[in-house]
Design a protein around this motif. Structure first.
Motif, PDB file in Angstrom:
ATOM      1  N   SER A  53       6.629  -4.269 -10.508  1.00 44.17           N
ATOM      2  CA  SER A  53       5.399  -5.043 -10.642  1.00 44.17           C
ATOM      3  C   SER A  53       4.955  -4.996 -12.101  1.00 44.17           C
ATOM      4  N   ALA A  74       0.811  -7.131  -8.553  1.00 41.93           N
ATOM      5  CA  ALA A  74       0.953  -6.533  -7.219  1.00 41.93           C
ATOM      6  C   ALA A  74      -0.360  -5.834  -6.862  1.00 41.93           C
ATOM      7  N   VAL A  75      -0.857  -6.060  -5.653  1.00 41.99           N
ATOM      8  CA  VAL A  75      -2.207  -5.576  -5.343  1.00 41.99           C
ATOM      9  C   VAL A  75      -2.293  -4.055  -5.169  1.00 41.99           C
ATOM     10  N   ILE A  76      -1.219  -3.435  -4.678  1.00 39.58           N
ATOM     11  CA  ILE A  76      -1.252  -1.967  -4.553  1.00 39.58           C
ATOM     12  C   ILE A  76      -1.214  -1.341  -5.938  1.00 39.58           C
ATOM     13  N   THR A  77      -0.347  -1.884  -6.776  1.00 43.00           N
ATOM     14  CA  THR A  77      -0.297  -1.407  -8.166  1.00 43.00           C
ATOM     15  C   THR A  77      -1.676  -1.556  -8.806  1.00 43.00           C
TER      16      THR A  77
END
Lengths: 140, 408
Positions: A53, A74-77
């Motif tokens: 990401s 990336a949303v978790i990143t």
């Protein structure tokens, strides 16, 4: 707030969740509050080299403190990026250089900082400390 | 389910499959990266190190003799597995990557001159592209790259056009690790041979899934690794036609590969030893032999039938998920499915699937040019082996739905 108390706040926020999915839900929500990097800085020059990401990071210095903005695709990143910004931003270069990231272990996200994870977060921490070092040298 | 393959009995042979990750039963769908190992392979390695360990080919003592016989028997087994005409055409390497590097370096020195080309396809794994690209740089020439279409199928007309530029070597994947495409390698080899161009086939993704007959394919070189076919890591094979291996200069120098040595001159050993410098990975070779026998015992036909059924079922189930796109829809396809859901980043999806016990791969799969072609950052890839089940596909589908809902 001191780095230690910010970390404790984050640990408290995560402590109510046992389930991994709940933890990651929280992380995804936290990503939405990330201090957004200005469009002019969202360039390859501000890209942290990571394998999967992409993370863009910008730093500025005002009144003895360092301020970070960032973004990720990336949303978790992005959630983890925001956790790091909460800890590192609005701190003095010395505080940033001496920070201990033990809280990531306590909330079960330490794996994201392992070199094998290849998401660039380890490089992000290095880059944040690098900025702190540069601001310290310039203004010290 | 294929009646010939007793999947639950097979699963019982694989200790690694029976564990929990993050309190969920492990669903292992990263077989294109590496497969798990059956007990017989693990026990073979243990037996070798417990009772047979010795250096081969040189010792006069009992253990060395015994290990040498076992090692050379393994070479015969591998030769039979891929239908090589002679067992000395089987060279043991560290794996596919080293096999490709060996040919790029050695055949490159034999054939390449300034300005000469090498031809690859655009769906190669980096390990069957970068060695050729570097070789071309060395000889001040261009790498020719055959295109593929939206479905992930090689454009054979373009391939033919590039062949007419008379590259010195052609290197092609048998099966694409990122898209699952099974390339028509026999036809592609025949097309190259009409112009007298030798062909290397990267068989990393095929050896666990389909029978290989190097004489029927008529390939000049065939490369594969043991670890993607239930065998140990760090050991692999290069098959090469005798006519090339005889002419090619050695790749590495040292013990084992020499005949007569003095400070003035060294003459080299015969095939296959000319290409096996240093002490080989004896345990690895014996473990690989056991793994290949394990595959043969189950039968390639039965394995392929089961994996194809899993592929068809998973493809159909995945297509029912709203917003899911599959990359690689070749009519001739191996049990590898690359996909994305809506605009969700593959890293995000992979991270959540991992937390639900599902091991699969995210990213560019060491094939960045493919991702550039589709203009995507990477994919999520599920790849099946003989031990995977339809129930595991169901778990995957439910997990993707749950993760996607969280990530949108």
């Amino acid at each position: 707030m001191s780095i230690e108390s910010i970390q404790q706040t984050i640990i408290d926020e995560f402590s109510s969740f046992d389930d991994w999915m709940d933890k990651y839900n929280l992380l995804i929500e936290m990503g939405k509050d990330t201090p957004m990097i200005e469009a002019q800085y969202k360039t390859n020059n501000h890209l942290i080299s990571g394998c999967q990401s992409r993370v863009w990071l910008h730093a500025s210095y005002r009144d003895g403190k360092v301020y970070f903005t960032a973004d990720s695709d990336a949303v978790i990143t992005k959630g983890i990026v925001n956790l790091l910004i909460r800890v590192f931003s609005e701190q003095t270069p010395d505080a940033i250089l001496n920070v201990d990231l033990g809280f990531l272990d306590k909330i079960g996200l330490k794996e994201h900082l392992s070199p094998t994870r290849s998401n660039g977060l380890l490089s992000m921490v290095k880059q944040m400390k690098m900025y702190a070092q540069v601001f310290k040298l310039k203004n010290g | 389910m294929n009646p010939n393959l007793d999947v639950s009995a097979i699963r019982a042979d694989f200790p690694a499959l029976h564990q929990q990750v993050f309190k969920k039963p492990l669903v292992y769908l990263d077989n294109a990266a590496t497969t798990q190992k059956p007990k017989v392979v693990i026990e073979r390695l243990q037996h070798y190190y417990e009772l047979e360990n010795s250096n081969i080919h040189r010792g006069v003592h009992h253990l060395s003799q015994q290990a040498t016989v076992a090692f050379e028997q393994a070479r015969k087994t591998i030769a039979e597995l891929v239908h090589a005409a002679n067992s000395y055409e089987i060279i043991f390497t560290r794996g596919t990557t080293e096999s490709v590097n060996l040919v790029a370096s050695s055949l490159g020195r034999l054939l390449m001159k300034k300005g000469d080309h090498v031809l690859v396809t655009a769906i190669e794994h980096h390990s069957n592209m970068v060695p050729w690209q570097q070789l071309c740089e060395q000889y001040d020439s261009n790498l020719l790259v055959a295109r593929f279409d939206q479905q992930g199928v090689i454009d054979l007309e373009h391939y033919q056009q590039l062949l007419e530029k008379r590259p010195k070597i052609v290197a092609i994947a048998h099966i694409s690790n990122a898209l699952g495409t099974i390339n028509p390698v026999k036809e592609m080899i025949s097309m190259a041979h009409k112009l007298d161009i030798p062909v290397l086939v990267d068989g990393a993704q095929s050896i666990a899934h389909c029978p290989i007959d190097v004489q029927d394919l008529d390939c000049d070189f065939y490369a594969f690794s043991a670890h993607k076919a239930y065998g140990p890591m760090g050991i692999g094979v290069l098959y090469g036609k005798e006519k090339w291996l005889e002419k090619m200069p050695p790749y590495q120098f040292g013990g084992e590969m020499v005949d007569q040595v003095s400070f003035e001159k060294t003459s080299f050993n015969c095939l296959p030893f000319k290409f096996e410098a240093g002490t080989p990975n004896v345990g690895g070779v014996l473990g690989m032999e056991t793994a290949m026998n394990y595959i043969l015992e189950k039968g390639y036909d039965a394995i392929a039938a089961h994996e194809n059924a899993l592929l068809a079922y998973a493809t159909q189930q995945l297509k029912n998920i709203e917003g899911l796109r599959i990359f690689g829809e070749s009519p001739n396809k191996a049990s590898v499915i690359s996909f994305l859901v809506h605009e969700i980043h593959p890293f995000d999806l992979g991270t959540l699937l991992d937390k639900m016990g599902i091991a699969l791969r995210t990213g560019h799969h060491c094939a960045q040019p493919i991702m550039d072609f589709y203009n995507i950052p990477g994919t999520v890839r599920a790849s099946f082996a003989m031990y995977n089940t339809f129930e595991e596909v169901d778990v995957l589908i439910q997990a993707i739905k749950k993760a996607s809902a969280m990530l949108r």
